[in-house]
Design a protein around this motif. Structure first.
Motif, mmCIF file in Angstrom:
data_model
loop_
_atom_site.group_PDB
_atom_site.id
_atom_site.type_symbol
_atom_site.label_atom_id
_atom_site.label_comp_id
_atom_site.label_asym_id
_atom_site.label_seq_id
_atom_site.Cartn_x
_atom_site.Cartn_y
_atom_site.Cartn_z
ATOM 1 N N LEU A 275 0.806 -1.214 0.000
ATOM 2 C CA LEU A 275 0.000 0.000 0.000
ATOM 3 C C LEU A 275 0.843 1.270 0.000
ATOM 4 O O LEU A 275 0.336 2.364 -0.224
ATOM 5 C CB LEU A 275 -0.909 0.024 1.238
ATOM 6 N N LYS A 276 2.128 1.137 0.299
ATOM 7 C CA LYS A 276 2.985 2.308 0.470
ATOM 8 C C LYS A 276 3.825 2.575 -0.773
ATOM 9 O O LYS A 276 4.437 1.658 -1.322
ATOM 10 C CB LYS A 276 3.917 2.112 1.675
ATOM 11 N N PRO A 277 3.894 3.825 -1.219
ATOM 12 C CA PRO A 277 4.755 4.155 -2.350
ATOM 13 C C PRO A 277 6.220 4.133 -1.937
ATOM 14 O O PRO A 277 6.540 4.258 -0.763
ATOM 15 C CB PRO A 277 4.321 5.577 -2.721
ATOM 16 N N ALA A 278 7.123 3.963 -2.926
ATOM 17 C CA ALA A 278 8.549 4.016 -2.632
ATOM 18 C C ALA A 278 8.918 5.433 -2.195
ATOM 19 O O ALA A 278 8.515 6.419 -2.814
ATOM 20 C CB ALA A 278 9.346 3.616 -3.868
ATOM 21 N N LEU A 279 9.677 5.550 -1.106
ATOM 22 C CA LEU A 279 9.996 6.854 -0.535
ATOM 23 C C LEU A 279 11.436 7.273 -0.796
ATOM 24 O O LEU A 279 11.836 8.362 -0.392
ATOM 25 C CB LEU A 279 9.725 6.838 0.978
ATOM 26 N N GLY A 280 12.224 6.428 -1.444
ATOM 27 C CA GLY A 280 13.598 6.781 -1.752
ATOM 28 C C GLY A 280 14.496 6.744 -0.535
ATOM 29 O O GLY A 280 14.234 6.043 0.440
ATOM 30 N N THR A 281 15.586 7.523 -0.582
ATOM 31 C CA THR A 281 16.535 7.566 0.527
ATOM 32 C C THR A 281 16.370 8.858 1.316
ATOM 33 O O THR A 281 15.813 9.845 0.818
ATOM 34 C CB THR A 281 17.981 7.461 0.022
ATOM 35 N N VAL A 282 16.890 8.854 2.533
ATOM 36 C CA VAL A 282 16.698 9.985 3.428
ATOM 37 C C VAL A 282 17.312 11.261 2.873
ATOM 38 O O VAL A 282 16.773 12.363 3.047
ATOM 39 C CB VAL A 282 17.261 9.660 4.838
#
Length: 465
Positions: A275-282
């Motif tokens: 359900l969660k989109p990819a958020l990449g790196t900090v």
């Protein structure tokens, strides 16, 4: 929310979806910034208000420790270097050790006092010892922040007491925590010491995950009225290490529970990853151009029965009620997690027993000198008014020396491998009774020009912790 209409109301998928919305939707009642990242890759697992500017409070001391320990690693000083408490250091607001000007302390002991007790005076002692002055050290902190990519951070002092321009974000704090793990593995033990003993006084680490949450191994808490209760925490499980950042929580208990929840979701997943989109790196999280929220009225307003502080002992509800910050998703996913108990139950439990690390003033001592120093600290804290009988008994140091030996032994064992340049020298020594409470810090510490993005927490007068 339209997706809910497409699912049978009592299906398992419907329950999972409601649970996930409870996780990812920021609370409307209380401002909080939340972030979870993988320590090795920097991959973001959850981010809520992660790039909102925030007042750091005493999580500032992670950077103070980083800059100090980098100086040690680069050979500019050692953990045994003796520093002197200045009038400026002695004048800092609590939480602090309360040493008089002129008292000396090693870098090693100052770091332990700063990271466990959140001692504001020890942060200034380190700053003056490494950078020559608060302003000089703050410049070093800011240079380091820019080098690490902490683009939302600005430092004015080394302890996080309220000041114009002292700001950060959850994103930047996660970047800093990753730098500590990557650059200073041999000194990481400073970030997770369970407790210290100074004379008769034992201080537990304000980070309630230490000794309670399985695998907890860092870093630091913080609190001022404007920021709310902050925490940068880390834990390792099955070779995987996660970093959780919680800013603006409502109490010391709530921030620890929230961090444990974030770590549990990161380690175990919860069947909701699709359900969660990819958020990449900090590093790639986009900063928000805004003014830090000021939580002073909520944290330190008249509704509280006693002044809020990082040193207050929180009253924990035995059933893990909403006052602990328990999220509804914990109950939905409890059956899917490892059988370790709910986060609120873990944090409410007593910490695992551990021998406090002795800290002291003066140069590094070992063997009989260490035992004598611990005994002297105990004697210094003995009440002044005693009968003749007790004064005679006080001349017999056997029991006190035995206590000193017990406290000293684990320090030697624990730090033998962690301090290569002083492997045979555990830290501890004697000091004199602290002076009376000094004036407030903000009247003494010089402040540089106000950065454009900064906003002073108005009316702030509570301690960083």
């Amino acid at each position: 929310m339209h997706l809910l209409r497409l699912l049978p109301r009592h299906s398992l998928n419907w329950i999972f979806l409601v649970a996930s919305l409870a996780v990812v939707t920021p609370g409307a009642v209380h401002a909080e910034a939340l972030l979870v990242v993988e320590a090795d890759t920097g991959k973001v697992l959850q981010a809520d208000n992660a790039t909102m500017p925030w007042y750091p409070a005493s999580v500032t001391k992670i950077m103070t420790a980083y800059v100090t320990l980098k100086a040690v690693k680069d050979g500019r000083l050692t953990l045994d270097t003796v520093l002197t408490v200045s009038p400026v250091a002695a004048s800092q607001s609590p939480s602090k050790m309360g040493f008089r000007p002129g008292i000396q302390v090693t870098v090693d002991n100052a770091l332990k006092m700063m990271m466990v007790k959140s001692a504001n005076d020890m942060a200034v002692v380190l700053a003056e010892g490494v950078g020559g002055s608060i302003d000089g050290f703050s410049a070093m902190m800011n240079q380091t922040a820019q080098k690490l990519g902490m683009t939302q951070t600005s430092y004015v002092n080394p302890n996080g007491l309220p000041a114009d321009g002292q700001i950060t974000s959850a994103r930047d704090l996660a970047i800093l925590a990753r730098a500590v793990i990557r650059d200073l593995p041999e000194y990481e033990y400073f970030m997770h010491i369970p407790s210290i003993r100074y004379g008769r006084r034992v201080t537990q680490n304000f980070n309630k995950l230490i000794g309670r949450y399985p695998g907890a191994d860092g870093f630091k808490t913080g609190f001022i009225c404007a920021s709310g209760y902050n925490l940068v925490a880390s834990a390792t499980r099955n070779g995987k290490r996660l970093i959780a950042v919680v800013l603006g929580s409502s109490s010391g208990q709530a921030r620890a529970v929230r961090a444990a929840q974030l770590l549990e979701r990161g380690f175990g997943g919860n069947g909701l990853g699709w359900l969660k989109p990819a958020l990449g790196t900090v590093d790639n999280l986009v900063p928000i151009d805004a003014t830090p929220p000021n939580l002073r009225d909520e944290m330190c307003g008249g509704k509280r029965k006693r002044p809020a502080t990082d040193e207050d002992a929180d009253i924990v509800a035995a059933n893990g009620s909403a006052s602990t910050g328990e999220s509804p998703v914990t109950f939905f996913t409890a059956g899917l997690q490892p059988p370790m108990g709910k986060p609120s139950e873990m944090i409410a439990a007593a910490a695992e027993p551990s021998e406090p690390i002795p800290v002291y003033t003066g140069p590094t001592k070992t063997g009989p000198a260490l035992i004598a120093a611990v005994a002297a600290d105990v004697e210094q804290q003995t009440p002044a008014k005693r009968s003749k009988k007790s004064k005679v008994a006080a001349k017999k140091p056997a029991a006190v020396a035995e206590a000193g030996a017990k406290a000293a032994k684990p320090a030697a064992v624990r730090h033998a491998s962690a301090r290569p340049e002083t492997a045979a020298k555990p830290a501890a020594s004697a000091e004199k009774k602290p002076a009376a409470k000094p004036a407030a810090a903000d009247k003494t510490v010089p402040k540089p020009a106000k950065p454009k993005a900064a906003a002073k927490p108005k009316g702030e007068n509570k301690p960083a912790g």
